[in-house]
Motif scaffolding. Sequence first.
Motif, PDB file in Angstrom:
ATOM      1  N   TYR A   1       0.842  -1.191   0.000  1.00 24.97           N
ATOM      2  CA  TYR A   1       0.000   0.000   0.000  1.00 24.97           C
ATOM      3  C   TYR A   1       0.882   1.248   0.000  1.00 24.97           C
ATOM      4  O   TYR A   1       2.025   1.217   0.450  1.00 24.97           O
ATOM      5  CB  TYR A   1      -0.907   0.021   1.240  1.00 24.97           C
TER       6      TYR A   1
ATOM      7  N   SER B   1       3.291   0.945   8.500  1.00 20.05           N
ATOM      8  CA  SER B   1       2.180   1.403   7.669  1.00 20.05           C
ATOM      9  C   SER B   1       1.406   2.490   8.396  1.00 20.05           C
ATOM     10  O   SER B   1       0.973   2.295   9.535  1.00 20.05           O
ATOM     11  CB  SER B   1       1.243   0.236   7.331  1.00 20.05           C
TER      12      SER B   1
ATOM     13  N   THR C   1      -1.520   3.434   7.840  1.00 24.85           N
ATOM     14  CA  THR C   1      -2.933   3.075   7.962  1.00 24.85           C
ATOM     15  C   THR C   1      -3.128   1.712   8.612  1.00 24.85           C
ATOM     16  O   THR C   1      -4.253   1.216   8.665  1.00 24.85           O
ATOM     17  CB  THR C   1      -3.601   3.062   6.575  1.00 24.85           C
TER      18      THR C   1
ATOM     19  N   GLN D   1      -2.455  -1.062   7.454  1.00 26.20           N
ATOM     20  CA  GLN D   1      -2.779  -2.085   6.457  1.00 26.20           C
ATOM     21  C   GLN D   1      -1.487  -2.833   6.139  1.00 26.20           C
ATOM     22  O   GLN D   1      -0.504  -2.229   5.726  1.00 26.20           O
ATOM     23  CB  GLN D   1      -3.347  -1.457   5.184  1.00 26.20           C
TER      24      GLN D   1
END
Length: 261
Positions: A175, A224, A226, A228
Amino acid sequence: EVGKNVWQEEGVDSTDVNIYVTNMGSETIETGWTFELFNPTWVASREQWNWENYAFDGTGRFSGRTFMKEQTLVPFGEPGNFGLIVSSANQFWVPVEFLINGMPCGRPIPPPPPAPKPPRPPMAPLSDWCRSVVEVGATSWQDENDTPTVDINIYITNIGLTDVETGWTLTVIGYDSWVRSRESWGLANFQLSRGVASGMAYRAEENLKADRGSTGNIGFIVSSETAQFRPSQVLVNNQLCPALTPAPPRPAPPPMPTAQW
């Protein structure tokens, strides 16, 4: 007025910015007027001139106060000047907000549009021998920048009919929020860029025997923004390496004849 030269200070692009203020009103403004400059891409300033009471709030806003006689602003007279050396995250130097004595000065300039995100790579061809198992660590932690961090282990199995020697490449599509990796294992030339982790297997343990004869284990630690973590694709030698499924049961051998005597 933005300087013509740009240089690096602590890895960030920097230049000098001079501000000239002209009084278009009918009353003289004595020196000592205060100002605020704001640009969300500004991250630091190491030098200022012709002002005092320097302050920076860490989010792109500088403030201060003039003190020189030459900065007295008579109607339609000579402009008052002050300036600073500023560091910007994307070379956008002009303030988007400028206040004098708490009032807007001049026409605001909109910030630049955000840079477009790089397109995700198209779906790669399917490998005829590679299968993968991805294990994301059950427990995450905060790295030195308070970003959620976890370890990711990837197991590669050869279901083909030919042995595959170590030296195969691994690409893990994650991501844009994957921002850092401080450690990897089983991978040479490891790098993380724009949410894509990549490297090359190099150990003898990653010589993959045919027909599920052996499994190679590589992995890395990733942070990360987020939280994710589970990647969307795993590629080996630029081919999609799908999830491993259990091997089909081998057919039972035919029953042996029983001697009658």
